[in-house]
Design a protein around this motif. Structure first.
Motif, short mmCIF file in Angstrom:
data_model
loop_
_atom_site.label_atom_id
_atom_site.label_comp_id
_atom_site.label_asym_id
_atom_site.label_seq_id
_atom_site.Cartn_x
_atom_site.Cartn_y
_atom_site.Cartn_z
N UNK A 324 0.82 -1.21 0.00
CA UNK A 324 0.00 0.00 0.00
C UNK A 324 0.86 1.26 0.00
N UNK A 325 2.04 1.17 0.61
CA UNK A 325 2.95 2.32 0.56
C UNK A 325 3.38 2.57 -0.88
N UNK A 326 3.64 1.52 -1.63
CA UNK A 326 3.97 1.67 -3.04
C UNK A 326 2.77 2.21 -3.82
N UNK A 327 1.56 1.77 -3.43
CA UNK A 327 0.36 2.27 -4.09
C UNK A 327 0.20 3.77 -3.89
N UNK A 328 0.60 4.24 -2.72
CA UNK A 328 0.39 5.66 -2.42
C UNK A 328 1.46 6.52 -3.07
N UNK A 329 2.61 5.92 -3.41
CA UNK A 329 3.68 6.68 -4.06
C UNK A 329 3.23 7.18 -5.42
N UNK A 330 2.57 6.31 -6.19
CA UNK A 330 2.18 6.67 -7.55
C UNK A 330 1.20 7.84 -7.60
N UNK A 331 0.08 7.78 -6.85
CA UNK A 331 -0.82 8.94 -6.91
C UNK A 331 -0.21 10.21 -6.34
#
Length: 646
Positions: A324-331
């Motif tokens: 989820x941390x990686x998911x939040x990096x993109x947006x």
């Protein structure tokens, strides 16, 4: 309010546009909000569905793949709804992950289609409305026109709005859903580690606010530079013939180079700031990921909560955190693009509404007089006009100092069927006098009346339908000869077009062309000679069959033979019509009922051809020059050319 040399009228009004993007939704949202709402809901479902696989994976790791792990559980899902055995949990996990990806795909397609329908429909309507507004603007706007600026509004600025509505809004929702959803999930799983992961978020928002405030004026300058370059390119291409005949290619290249360098500098000013902002955001997001990995990894590896933290951290929870941390990096990294598109759209919408807000002064009255049927009596009653006043009104300026009066205290009457000719030196105001009759401009003082009606009290379309106008600057659209003759009367039959061409002495040369009336004339009619263009324009007026005819040096672009042919058709056309003619060659108006000699916007002589010759004034001098008695004419000019009279 005033404008600089490089400003256009809508730039001046742009400065006073309030909340342009909100206005965009207020004015163009109604009727389309269902597509926008569908896109937002579908986007929300797609983004929330994308958060399901990491949750399922973390739960499966702890319950199925880790010995001694916790039971199988998911946020907001009652445990009673979940399978109890490991194999059932495994197949449930596989099915849930696959189903989540299917939902992501389906709803991504839905929001893509509906979002684009909304964005492109708004862009289409804005572009058409801008063009319609430009069709309605006063001629004072176009006298100092910046065609490239206008093209920038119609193309570049509307495109920026489309990108904002299609991409930036969708990505903004994606950002909010992802940040909000991920924050809620992380706090649900382990609120202590969630603080570590999300500590960079406030810093990111502060950094974003700084970027938006700093970059906004740079975007405004960049949009202006785009318009300036477009103007320079359009002017250079339009004047290609002059450029080549004067060997001025390098001069034009230099001017385009200067405009392009200005755009380059303004674009780089934006990009330099973006190059600080984007890597900065990615760095902050990377720091958040590294901190999560460090603290969570230490917690898992040692089995001891680091620092002031307490409790335990499961492997599955840690894996979910990393995903989820990686998911939040993109947006979060997309924030820079969102801000770019937002600032670009804000600057563009200010320019669009700056154009929309320019007031129109030459318009239909609220309660117009009925003009028809027109008999053709034209009366100028103490008419005065100044371009400066119209220009000030176009940009909202107050009067500043003295203004140059183009037409002053001009009065005359043309009875039905009369021909009144206007002659005089270049710059005397002749063309302006006749354009006032068409209400291309409105008089500053006095009145112009047609059949007793002030032209400001009748509908514009009725007035202009009753007046035929043949200009010295003939314009043809890129299309066929028939299309250009038919322009303004689009339903006219082919036979009517041919008869009009015959009356204008154009039929013979048209018949000699390979495609005859279907011959394409090229941009601005470049494939035809000046005389041919003039005869096509005259045929257009013949087809109109107006009660009042304006001839603004209608034979100036033709040779003597063609002039005789055109003059013959003009003589037939002017029979039983009120005609106002500007003459370059005095021989073409010597039979006029009244000849007015203009200088400095005033009538200095009036009378018939014979009367004016007998008077020996300005007209006699001009006639002597054209008749070949140059020495005598020059002497007369040196002596003042006769007494002024009215």
């Amino acid at each position: 309010m005033s404008t600089t040399d490089e400003e256009t009228p809508f730039d001046a009004y742009r400065e006073h546009v309030d909340r342009p993007l909100s206005r965009l939704f207020r004015e163009y949202g109604p009727g389309r909000l269902h597509w926008f709402s569908i896109a937002m809901v579908a986007n929300f479902i797609a983004q929330m569905s994308s958060l399901v696989p990491p949750l399922i994976l973390g739960a499966a790791i702890d319950a199925i793949f880790t010995e001694g792990g916790e039971g199988y559980s998911l946020p907001v899902v009652p445990d009673a709804w979940l399978p109890a055995t490991e194999m059932a949990q495994f197949w449930f996990s596989v099915s849930a992950i696959a189903g989540a990806f299917i939902l992501v795909g389906v709803f991504t397609w839905i929001y893509g289609v509906s979002g684009n329908l909304f964005a492109h429909d708004v862009m289409h309507t804005v572009r058409v409305d801008c063009f319609r507004k430009m069709q309605e603007l006063d001629m004072t706007f176009f006298d100092d026109k910046q065609t490239g600026e206008v093209m920038a509004v119609l193309n570049n600025d509307t495109q920026n709005l489309e990108m904002f509505l299609d991409n930036a809004l969708i990505n903004s929702v994606r950002l909010l859903v992802m940040v909000g959803g991920i924050t809620a999930i992380l706090f649900f799983l382990n609120w202590q580690l969630a603080f570590v992961t999300l500590v960079a978020i406030p810093v990111m928002f502060a950094f974003t606010y700084w970027f938006m405030v700093t970059v906004e004026p740079r975007y405004v300058r960049q949009r202006a530079a785009v318009g300036w370059l477009n103007t320079r390119l359009e002017n250079s291409l339009s004047g290609m013939g002059l450029t080549k005949t004067t060997s001025s290619e390098e001069y034009e290249v230099g001017r385009v180079r200067k405009a392009s360098k200005r755009l380059f500098d303004d674009t780089m000013a934006v990009l330099k700031l973006s190059y600080v902002y984007r890597p900065g955001m990615e760095l902050l997001a990377g720091i958040a990921f590294a901190a999560t990995f460090l603290v969570g990894g230490w917690w898992i590896a040692t089995g001891t909560a680091p620092g002031p933290m307490t409790g335990t951290l499961q492997v599955g929870e840690f894996v979910t955190f990393l995903f989820l941390t990686q998911f939040i990096v993109s947006p979060l990294a997309e924030v820079s693009n969102i801000v770019d598109q937002y600032e670009n759209a804000k600057a563009s919408s200010e320019r669009v509404f700056g154009l929309m807000d320019i007031p129109i002064y030459v318009s239909d009255p609220d309660e117009p007089d009925e003009l028809e049927p027109v008999t053709g009596r034209v009366e100028y009653d103490e008419v005065s006009f100044s371009y400066a006043e119209g220009e000030r009104r176009a940009v909202g300026d107050e009067a500043d100092g003295e203004e140059e009066v183009v037409v002053e205290d001009l009065s005359f009457v043309a009875e039905p069927g009369d021909t009144v000719a206007l002659v005089g030196p270049t710059g005397a105001g002749k063309s302006t006098v006749l354009k006032l009759l068409l209400r291309l401009y409105d008089v500053s003082d006095g009145e112009i009346r047609v059949d007793g009606h002030d032209v400001r009290d009748v509908r514009l379309d009725e007035l202009r339908d009753a007046i035929g106008y043949v200009s010295q600057e003939t314009f043809l659209f890129d299309g066929t000869i028939a299309d250009n003759i038919r322009y303004g009367h689009f339903e006219a039959s082919n036979e009517a077009v041919r008869e009009a061409a015959k009356a204008a002495q154009a039929h013979e040369f048209i018949e000699e062309l390979e495609d005859e009336y279907e011959t394409r004339v090229g941009e601005r009619g470049v494939k035809l000679s000046g005389g041919q263009r003039q005869r096509v324009a005259l045929a257009r007026t013949v087809l109109q069959d107006p009660e009042v005819l304006i001839l603004d040096e209608a034979t100036s672009a033709v040779d003597t033979k063609t002039e005789l042919l055109i003059q013959r058709s003009i003589d037939r056309l002017t029979e039983d019509r009120t005609t106002l003619a500007i003459a370059h060659r005095l021989s073409t108006v010597k039979d006029a009922d009244t000849i007015l000699v203009l200088e400095g916007g005033r009538i200095v002589e009036r009378g018939s051809h014979e009367e004016l010759l007998e008077r020996g004034g300005r007209y006699a001098t001009l006639w002597g020059v054209q008749a070949g008695d140059v020495d005598e004419a020059l002497d007369a000019l040196a002596d003042g050319g006769g007494e002024r009279s009215s």
